[in-house]
Design a protein around this motif. Structure first.
Motif, PDB file in Angstrom:
ATOM      1  N   HIS A 161       0.824  -1.201   0.000  1.00 12.53           N
ATOM      2  CA  HIS A 161       0.000   0.000   0.000  1.00 12.53           C
ATOM      3  C   HIS A 161       0.864   1.259   0.000  1.00 12.53           C
ATOM      4  N   PRO A 162       1.539   1.543  -1.101  1.00  9.67           N
ATOM      5  CA  PRO A 162       2.279   2.805  -1.179  1.00  9.67           C
ATOM      6  C   PRO A 162       1.337   3.995  -1.315  1.00  9.67           C
ATOM      7  N   VAL A 163       1.825   5.156  -0.887  1.00 12.66           N
ATOM      8  CA  VAL A 163       1.044   6.392  -0.948  1.00 12.66           C
ATOM      9  C   VAL A 163       1.618   7.261  -2.055  1.00 12.66           C
ATOM     10  N   LEU A 164       0.772   7.650  -3.005  1.00 16.65           N
ATOM     11  CA  LEU A 164       1.196   8.417  -4.169  1.00 16.65           C
ATOM     12  C   LEU A 164       0.708   9.852  -4.040  1.00 16.65           C
ATOM     13  N   ASP A 165       1.622  10.800  -4.203  1.00 19.18           N
ATOM     14  CA  ASP A 165       1.299  12.226  -4.167  1.00 19.18           C
ATOM     15  C   ASP A 165       1.825  12.849  -5.450  1.00 19.18           C
ATOM     16  N   LEU A 166       0.941  13.010  -6.431  1.00 15.30           N
ATOM     17  CA  LEU A 166       1.354  13.541  -7.724  1.00 15.30           C
ATOM     18  C   LEU A 166       1.683  15.027  -7.655  1.00 15.30           C
ATOM     19  N   ASP A 167       1.052  15.752  -6.723  1.00 15.14           N
ATOM     20  CA  ASP A 167       1.334  17.185  -6.622  1.00 15.14           C
ATOM     21  C   ASP A 167       2.772  17.436  -6.171  1.00 15.14           C
ATOM     22  N   LYS A 168       3.241  16.651  -5.218  1.00 16.22           N
ATOM     23  CA  LYS A 168       4.610  16.804  -4.725  1.00 16.22           C
ATOM     24  C   LYS A 168       5.600  15.908  -5.474  1.00 16.22           C
ATOM     25  N   VAL A 169       5.098  15.109  -6.412  1.00 16.66           N
ATOM     26  CA  VAL A 169       5.916  14.183  -7.196  1.00 16.66           C
ATOM     27  C   VAL A 169       6.752  13.304  -6.259  1.00 16.66           C
ATOM     28  N   GLN A 170       6.068  12.579  -5.382  1.00 19.58           N
ATOM     29  CA  GLN A 170       6.754  11.665  -4.481  1.00 19.58           C
ATOM     30  C   GLN A 170       5.838  10.503  -4.130  1.00 19.58           C
TER      31      GLN A 170
END
Length: 498
Positions: free
Chosen positions: A321-330
């Motif tokens: 269950h990785p957490v994806l944050d496209l706004d911060k690109v991380q």
């Protein structure tokens, strides 16, 4: 370098790292139309030629390109791991191969049976480290599988390959940094440790002996993995050598005798020293394949997490269950309190008896006593493996004719009312298995098998059983989960019959 992937222009990226043990790590992709191309490469201090990198990429994908293999399921994230020695290039190549399609194609109406693109994540080291790589194969395999799953997740959710490489970069560089520490720990592992350089060669007070007994108990129950926290280098070295003496010579590989107090936790090292002020979060500890005990010499406390059979489940769920944050690109994993570490206050009877007998001997006899003690308990671990083999092969010693009194009634069925709501949501498959196997005499024999096994080995205490199972796990991986998990299931079956 730029190339076309379908109708999209992709820029191949190169990165320089300060690591000398690694030749490179690279992502290679194969497109059904454009062919093979390198997506990104992380170079070591000694760069490989471009032709060599291209040949390694082709070799990693060799034999898998044209095969219509339905095991490459986009939903299951199936991966193929391979490790090859390429003498013509003088390198060892470990790779994971998987398929992925563009995010916009993954809709309910249109999910391609096979992806049009296959990816390969390769890790390349010099064959000069072949001996060390033999010890590190399990750790490299485990970490590449986790990195491959993360890369698959990113490729399936992020359309821009440049963003994928940018988000994936910190994870691969973390792995390269860990490998840089693993290799010296293998090459310079202590072969023989004089007993006068350990606590076994000292006269200890009752308080110090109790603390040592707690530390050894936790250390062996966590499969020989521990972090020693302290601020004095000589004391930390003394404790590191003491715990190393409990291990065999082969098990001392990946034991790091400190030359200075560290500040960063390195997963999969058996023993390492950190300063007492260094924080070790669950996010860091879950990168290790085994649970880790934390021995704090400053506060005289020992902390452990959940048992190995629970730890392995939590670890698998953590990486799923990785957490994806496209706004911060991380991309990252959750950092909640998962392991719930608690202070370890229990002393195993076998450890208490060992210390009492060992300290009662003359100093010249203590090393021989420890050797015999280790042989005895590892022989019991081998006996546990043989007992389990007899049970699974249907040996007559565990036949149902001798255990009719424990057979669960055939018409009894586990109802949903007997299971908590959260368990019904998360363990449907386990509940179904209980319903279908409740009437099985073979399942009901297991309590008798365990009782007979522990009685014959003269191991009645649960703390001693955990130590023996930790040794047995090294001989037959998976046996710890089988026996400990089956113990919990036997309690559920007893409640069922009641």
């Amino acid at each position: 370098r730029t190339f076309l992937c379908g109708s999209t222009q992709v820029i191949a990226q190169d990165f320089d790292t300060p690591y000398g043990m690694t030749q490179c790590a690279q992502i290679v992709m194969w497109h059904s139309i454009q062919g093979i191309a390198r997506l990104a490469t992380w170079h070591g201090t000694q760069r490989l030629p471009e032709d060599t990198l291209n040949s390694i990429g082709r070799h990693a994908l060799l034999g898998e390109i044209g095969r219509l293999d339905h095991s490459f399921d986009l939903q299951k994230q199936n991966m193929e791991y391979k490790c090859n020695l390429l003498p013509e290039f003088g390198v060892i190549v470990s790779s994971v191969l998987f398929s992925a399609s563009k995010p916009q194609l993954q809709t309910k109406r249109h999910l391609p049976e096979l992806a049009t693109t296959k990816y390969c994540l390769s890790f390349v080291v010099s064959r000069d480290y072949l001996k060390a790589f033999g010890y590190l194969g399990g750790s490299v395999n485990d970490r590449l599988q986790k990195l491959g799953s993360l890369l698959h997740f990113l490729l399936s959710n992020v359309a821009d390959h440049g963003k994928v490489v940018c988000m994936f970069g910190p994870s691969i560089e973390r792995f390269l940094g860990h490998f840089e520490v693993w290799v010296p720990a293998c090459i310079h592992a202590p072969i023989r440790i004089p007993i006068h350089e350990t606590l076994f060669g000292c006269q200890l007070s009752d308080m110090d002996r109790d603390f040592l007994a707690k530390a050894i108990t936790a250390f062996l129950q966590t499969h020989g993995y521990a972090i020693i926290k302290g601020d004095r280098l000589d004391v930390v070295q003394l404790w590191t050598k003491t715990l190393s003496l409990v291990l065999n010579e082969k098990e001392r590989v990946l034991t790091l005798i400190p030359t200075q107090i560290g500040t960063t936790y390195i997963p999969d090292l058996r023993l390492q020293a950190l300063s007492s002020s260094t924080a070790t979060s669950d996010h860091d500890l879950l990168y290790s394949q085994k649970p880790v005990s934390i021995i704090n010499l400053t506060t005289q406390t020992v902390k452990t997490s959940l048992p190995f059979n629970v730890f392995s489940v939590l670890r698998a769920d953590f990486f799923d269950h990785p957490v994806l944050d496209l706004d911060k690109v991380q991309v990252d994993y959750c950092k909640d309190d998962i392991l719930k570490q608690k202070t370890h206050r229990v002393i195993a009877p076998c450890i208490s008896a060992m210390l009492e007998s060992c300290m009662g001997c003359h100093c010249s006899l203590r090393e021989g006593y420890l050797q015999n003690w280790k042989r005895c308990w590892r022989a019991k671990a081998a006996a546990v493996v043989r007992y389990h083999s007899m049970y699974t092969s249907g040996h007559t010693a565990f036949s149902s004719t001798d255990t009719a009194q424990v057979v669960v009634p055939e018409k009894h069925v586990l109802t949903e009312a007997a299971v908590p709501p959260d368990a019904m949501d998360n363990e449907k498959s386990v509940t179904t298995d209980r319903r279908t196997s409740a009437a099985s005499p073979r399942r009901s024999v297991f309590p008798v098998f365990q009782s007979k096994m522990w009685h014959d080995l003269d191991i009645e205490n649960e703390e001693d059983q955990k130590i023996v199972l930790s040794f047995a796990e090294q001989l037959q991986p998976g046996i710890y989960q089988i026996i400990m998990t089956s113990t919990l299931q036997n309690i559920l079956h007893g409640l069922e019959a009641f």
